[in-house]
Design a protein around this motif. Structure first.
Motif, PDB file in Angstrom:
ATOM      1  N   ILE A 142     -13.300 -10.929  -6.613  1.00 11.42           N
ATOM      2  CA  ILE A 142     -13.854 -11.304  -5.278  1.00 11.42           C
ATOM      3  C   ILE A 142     -12.571 -11.777  -4.541  1.00 11.42           C
ATOM      4  O   ILE A 142     -12.404 -11.810  -3.349  1.00 11.42           O
ATOM      5  CB  ILE A 142     -15.270 -11.947  -5.227  1.00 11.42           C
ATOM      6  CG1 ILE A 142     -16.307 -11.028  -5.694  1.00 11.42           C
ATOM      7  CG2 ILE A 142     -15.594 -12.638  -3.915  1.00 11.42           C
ATOM      8  CD1 ILE A 142     -17.634 -11.986  -6.041  1.00 11.42           C
ATOM      9  N   THR A 143     -12.100 -13.245  -5.240  1.00 12.47           N
ATOM     10  CA  THR A 143     -11.016 -13.796  -4.651  1.00 12.47           C
ATOM     11  C   THR A 143      -9.829 -13.013  -4.303  1.00 12.47           C
ATOM     12  O   THR A 143      -9.298 -13.142  -3.295  1.00 12.47           O
ATOM     13  CB  THR A 143     -10.508 -15.006  -5.719  1.00 12.47           C
ATOM     14  OG1 THR A 143     -11.851 -15.822  -5.841  1.00 12.47           O
ATOM     15  CG2 THR A 143      -9.706 -15.762  -5.075  1.00 12.47           C
ATOM     16  N   LYS A 144      -9.513 -11.855  -5.110  1.00  7.56           N
ATOM     17  CA  LYS A 144      -8.545 -11.312  -4.939  1.00  7.56           C
ATOM     18  C   LYS A 144      -8.762 -10.525  -3.769  1.00  7.56           C
ATOM     19  O   LYS A 144      -7.874 -10.129  -2.932  1.00  7.56           O
ATOM     20  CB  LYS A 144      -8.222 -10.226  -6.122  1.00  7.56           C
ATOM     21  CG  LYS A 144      -7.117  -9.534  -5.972  1.00  7.56           C
ATOM     22  CD  LYS A 144      -6.843  -8.542  -7.387  1.00  7.56           C
ATOM     23  CE  LYS A 144      -5.771  -7.572  -7.330  1.00  7.56           C
ATOM     24  NZ  LYS A 144      -5.773  -6.889  -8.664  1.00  7.56           N
ATOM     25  N   MET A 145      -9.870  -9.780  -3.572  1.00  6.87           N
ATOM     26  CA  MET A 145     -10.427  -8.870  -2.334  1.00  6.87           C
ATOM     27  C   MET A 145     -10.218  -9.576  -1.179  1.00  6.87           C
ATOM     28  O   MET A 145      -9.724  -9.385  -0.230  1.00  6.87           O
ATOM     29  CB  MET A 145     -11.537  -8.250  -2.619  1.00  6.87           C
ATOM     30  CG  MET A 145     -11.585  -7.227  -3.955  1.00  6.87           C
ATOM     31  SD  MET A 145     -10.454  -5.885  -3.781  1.00  6.87           S
ATOM     32  CE  MET A 145     -10.981  -5.127  -2.172  1.00  6.87           C
ATOM     33  N   ARG A 146     -10.600 -10.691  -1.222  1.00  5.85           N
ATOM     34  CA  ARG A 146     -10.537 -11.906  -0.138  1.00  5.85           C
ATOM     35  C   ARG A 146      -9.258 -12.105   0.387  1.00  5.85           C
ATOM     36  O   ARG A 146      -8.899 -11.783   1.567  1.00  5.85           O
ATOM     37  CB  ARG A 146     -11.278 -13.145  -0.113  1.00  5.85           C
ATOM     38  CG  ARG A 146     -12.814 -12.915  -0.143  1.00  5.85           C
ATOM     39  CD  ARG A 146     -13.516 -14.467  -0.543  1.00  5.85           C
ATOM     40  NE  ARG A 146     -14.994 -14.264  -0.653  1.00  5.85           N
ATOM     41  CZ  ARG A 146     -15.846 -15.143  -0.973  1.00  5.85           C
ATOM     42  NH1 ARG A 146     -15.184 -16.168  -1.212  1.00  5.85           N
ATOM     43  NH2 ARG A 146     -17.194 -14.849  -0.644  1.00  5.85           N
ATOM     44  N   LYS A 147      -8.397 -12.361  -0.692  1.00 11.08           N
ATOM     45  CA  LYS A 147      -6.865 -12.380  -0.140  1.00 11.08           C
ATOM     46  C   LYS A 147      -6.166 -11.284   0.337  1.00 11.08           C
ATOM     47  O   LYS A 147      -5.487 -11.225   1.263  1.00 11.08           O
ATOM     48  CB  LYS A 147      -6.173 -12.864  -1.481  1.00 11.08           C
ATOM     49  CG  LYS A 147      -6.623 -14.390  -2.171  1.00 11.08           C
ATOM     50  CD  LYS A 147      -6.217 -15.386  -1.163  1.00 11.08           C
ATOM     51  CE  LYS A 147      -6.680 -16.791  -1.759  1.00 11.08           C
ATOM     52  NZ  LYS A 147      -6.519 -18.009  -0.780  1.00 11.08           N
ATOM     53  N   THR A 148      -6.728 -10.172  -0.402  1.00 17.13           N
ATOM     54  CA  THR A 148      -6.095  -8.776   0.401  1.00 17.13           C
ATOM     55  C   THR A 148      -6.662  -8.656   1.677  1.00 17.13           C
ATOM     56  O   THR A 148      -5.828  -8.149   2.503  1.00 17.13           O
ATOM     57  CB  THR A 148      -6.473  -7.687  -0.715  1.00 17.13           C
ATOM     58  OG1 THR A 148      -6.095  -7.843  -1.899  1.00 17.13           O
ATOM     59  CG2 THR A 148      -6.127  -6.209  -0.140  1.00 17.13           C
ATOM     60  N   GLN A 149      -8.020  -8.691   1.767  1.00 11.93           N
ATOM     61  CA  GLN A 149      -8.595  -8.768   3.244  1.00 11.93           C
ATOM     62  C   GLN A 149      -7.692  -9.693   4.331  1.00 11.93           C
ATOM     63  O   GLN A 149      -7.478  -9.253   5.460  1.00 11.93           O
ATOM     64  CB  GLN A 149      -9.889  -9.120   3.169  1.00 11.93           C
ATOM     65  CG  GLN A 149     -10.736  -8.834   4.629  1.00 11.93           C
ATOM     66  CD  GLN A 149     -12.025  -9.350   4.400  1.00 11.93           C
ATOM     67  OE1 GLN A 149     -12.446 -10.295   3.788  1.00 11.93           O
ATOM     68  NE2 GLN A 149     -12.778  -9.119   5.410  1.00 11.93           N
ATOM     69  N   ALA A 177      -4.784 -10.798   4.042  1.00 12.25           N
ATOM     70  CA  ALA A 177      -3.353 -10.282   4.157  1.00 12.25           C
ATOM     71  C   ALA A 177      -3.296  -9.177   5.259  1.00 12.25           C
ATOM     72  O   ALA A 177      -2.519  -8.938   5.916  1.00 12.25           O
ATOM     73  CB  ALA A 177      -2.623  -9.627   2.947  1.00 12.25           C
ATOM     74  N   LYS A 178      -4.322  -8.103   5.141  1.00 15.25           N
ATOM     75  CA  LYS A 178      -4.560  -6.984   5.854  1.00 15.25           C
ATOM     76  C   LYS A 178      -4.812  -7.515   7.549  1.00 15.25           C
ATOM     77  O   LYS A 178      -4.124  -6.969   8.371  1.00 15.25           O
ATOM     78  CB  LYS A 178      -5.675  -6.189   5.545  1.00 15.25           C
ATOM     79  CG  LYS A 178      -5.260  -5.005   4.228  1.00 15.25           C
ATOM     80  CD  LYS A 178      -4.065  -4.324   4.534  1.00 15.25           C
ATOM     81  CE  LYS A 178      -3.669  -3.576   3.251  1.00 15.25           C
ATOM     82  NZ  LYS A 178      -2.697  -2.623   3.616  1.00 15.25           N
ATOM     83  N   ILE A 179      -5.711  -8.444   7.685  1.00 18.88           N
ATOM     84  CA  ILE A 179      -5.987  -9.025   8.870  1.00 18.88           C
ATOM     85  C   ILE A 179      -4.535  -9.596   9.461  1.00 18.88           C
ATOM     86  O   ILE A 179      -4.320  -9.290  10.884  1.00 18.88           O
ATOM     87  CB  ILE A 179      -6.892 -10.099   8.765  1.00 18.88           C
ATOM     88  CG1 ILE A 179      -8.187  -9.498   8.438  1.00 18.88           C
ATOM     89  CG2 ILE A 179      -6.978 -10.976  10.098  1.00 18.88           C
ATOM     90  CD1 ILE A 179      -9.358 -10.550   8.085  1.00 18.88           C
ATOM     91  N   ILE A 180      -3.760 -10.344   8.720  1.00 21.41           N
ATOM     92  CA  ILE A 180      -2.460 -10.725   9.253  1.00 21.41           C
ATOM     93  C   ILE A 180      -1.731  -9.672   9.603  1.00 21.41           C
ATOM     94  O   ILE A 180      -1.096  -9.594  10.475  1.00 21.41           O
ATOM     95  CB  ILE A 180      -1.890 -11.631   8.179  1.00 21.41           C
ATOM     96  CG1 ILE A 180      -2.890 -12.770   7.902  1.00 21.41           C
ATOM     97  CG2 ILE A 180      -0.480 -12.014   8.715  1.00 21.41           C
ATOM     98  CD1 ILE A 180      -2.293 -13.800   7.054  1.00 21.41           C
ATOM     99  N   GLU A 181      -1.480  -8.483   8.623  1.00 18.89           N
ATOM    100  CA  GLU A 181      -0.759  -7.386   8.933  1.00 18.89           C
ATOM    101  C   GLU A 181      -1.315  -6.683  10.376  1.00 18.89           C
ATOM    102  O   GLU A 181      -0.440  -6.323  11.128  1.00 18.89           O
ATOM    103  CB  GLU A 181      -0.916  -6.560   7.751  1.00 18.89           C
ATOM    104  CG  GLU A 181      -0.317  -5.091   7.992  1.00 18.89           C
ATOM    105  CD  GLU A 181      -0.266  -4.086   6.717  1.00 18.89           C
ATOM    106  OE1 GLU A 181       0.322  -2.888   6.916  1.00 18.89           O
ATOM    107  OE2 GLU A 181      -0.749  -4.724   5.770  1.00 18.89           O
ATOM    108  N   PHE A 182      -2.515  -6.546  10.379  1.00 18.86           N
ATOM    109  CA  PHE A 182      -3.121  -5.699  11.565  1.00 18.86           C
ATOM    110  C   PHE A 182      -2.721  -6.751  12.710  1.00 18.86           C
ATOM    111  O   PHE A 182      -2.354  -6.238  13.979  1.00 18.86           O
ATOM    112  CB  PHE A 182      -4.623  -5.703  11.437  1.00 18.86           C
ATOM    113  CG  PHE A 182      -4.827  -4.441  10.391  1.00 18.86           C
ATOM    114  CD1 PHE A 182      -3.885  -3.437   9.927  1.00 18.86           C
ATOM    115  CD2 PHE A 182      -5.872  -4.411   9.852  1.00 18.86           C
ATOM    116  CE1 PHE A 182      -3.908  -2.770   9.163  1.00 18.86           C
ATOM    117  CE2 PHE A 182      -6.244  -3.633   8.685  1.00 18.86           C
ATOM    118  CZ  PHE A 182      -5.374  -2.523   8.501  1.00 18.86           C
ATOM    119  N   GLN A 183      -3.029  -8.013  12.607  1.00 18.61           N
ATOM    120  CA  GLN A 183      -2.648  -8.852  13.941  1.00 18.61           C
ATOM    121  C   GLN A 183      -1.208  -8.757  14.295  1.00 18.61           C
ATOM    122  O   GLN A 183      -0.899  -8.716  15.463  1.00 18.61           O
ATOM    123  CB  GLN A 183      -3.076 -10.283  13.660  1.00 18.61           C
ATOM    124  CG  GLN A 183      -4.620 -10.462  13.538  1.00 18.61           C
ATOM    125  CD  GLN A 183      -4.832 -12.075  12.946  1.00 18.61           C
ATOM    126  OE1 GLN A 183      -4.052 -12.509  12.566  1.00 18.61           O
ATOM    127  NE2 GLN A 183      -6.210 -12.262  13.161  1.00 18.61           N
TER     128      GLN A 183
END
Length: 314
Positions: free
Chosen positions: A200-207, A209-215
């Motif tokens: 769960i922690t790993k997926m949150r970190k991935t999420q 990271a993706k949010i930052i990438e999309f921003q």
């Protein structure tokens, strides 16, 4: 009588020497001691802590105790692991070690209260450790033993130190939990939960990271859009400026033509069809304000053609 006095004197001297020699004893830097008179069976309340050669007197010996930190262990190697229960009732097997130090100020009381034979206090310390550790273990759940072992060890040390200082004339310096065996089913469940939590922690970190990438992509797109808009505004202003310049040039040409042909009209008294013919032939001859006077031009003169006629070349 005289000859018998010699051996007696020698015997007395030897006894005196023996007593004198036995009246000295050494104390190591790692030891402290109580003076025990084995003739009177009494113990002096004063504690010897200074190392070196000591005069104890005849018929007195040292009861020695360690000044250094000692370790008491409950482990599988000595087959004395501790059996207890957690707060939620699960069986718990503990392997624990703690370090204690005897207090010089309480050494005399320790001897009088707990020492039938030298070293009896060690067994008492072990029993007190078992009772205290298993009692403290019941304050914590199995989950806490799995995740907060250092915190539990600190609580156990504090409780042991309090009881040892109040009741056993010693202090507990540190404690380590070396083994804590819980039921296999619980351990497997905890490991699965820990793995799921890690995922769960790993997926949150991935999420994140993706949010930052999309921003970042949005910011770049907005910047590119601004560049495009600014370029369009620049092209618009350029076209408008060029149009205004062309219009101004045309206006200037037309105004110059009007002034020139106005002077022709005034000076030559031409008007109507005569002026139109003049303008037409002047244009064919390369006249007008925009004409280049430095170039030789060939032109054809059409005789008898109405200047108002439209002629298209194929």
């Amino acid at each position: 009588m005289a000859p018998s006095a010699g051996p007696c004197a020698v015997g007395v001297c030897l006894v005196a020497v023996a007593l004198l020699v036995s009246s000295f004893s050494t104390l190591a830097p790692t030891e402290m001691a109580l003076r025990y008179n084995f003739v009177l069976s009494t113990v002096s309340p004063s504690v010897e802590i200074t190392p070196g050669l000591k005069f104890t007197g005849p018929f007195v010996r040292f009861i020695r105790y360690p000044r250094t930190i000692q370790t008491l262990s409950y482990d599988s190697s000595s087959k004395d692991l501790l059996d207890g229960r957690t707060k939620d009732g699960l069986p718990l097997v503990l392997g624990v070690a703690f370090q204690y130090r005897l207090l010089p100020t309480g050494l005399y009381e320790l001897y009088h209260q707990f020492e039938n034979h030298e070293g009896d206090y060690i067994r008492l310390f072990g029993l007190m450790g078992v009772h205290t550790i298993t009692e403290v273990a019941t304050r914590f759940t199995a989950y806490q033993f799995f995740n907060e072992k250092q915190k539990i060890a600190s609580v156990m040390r504090d409780e042991l130190d309090s009881r040892f200082q109040k009741q056993l004339f010693a202090s507990v310096e540190s404690l380590q939990i070396n083994e804590d065996d819980l039921p296999d089913a619980f351990t497997e469940t905890i490991l699965m939960a820990a793995t799921s939590k890690q995922n769960i922690t790993k997926m949150r970190k991935t999420q994140e990271a993706k949010i930052i990438e999309f921003q970042t992509a949005r910011i770049v797109a907005e910047a590119q859009a601004n560049v495009t808009v600014q370029k369009a505004h620049g092209d618009r202003h350029r076209i408008l400026q060029n149009g205004h310049a062309d219009a101004a040039i045309i206006d200037a040409y037309v105004e110059a033509e009007l002034q020139a042909y106005g002077r022709i009209h005034d000076d030559l008294r031409l008007g109507g069809a005569s002026l139109l013919k003049y303008i037409w032939y002047d244009t064919l001859g390369g006249g007008g304000v925009a004409a280049n006077r430095n170039e030789d031009q060939d032109f054809q003169m059409l005789i008898g053609v109405n200047p108002a006629a439209y002629i298209a070349a194929e």
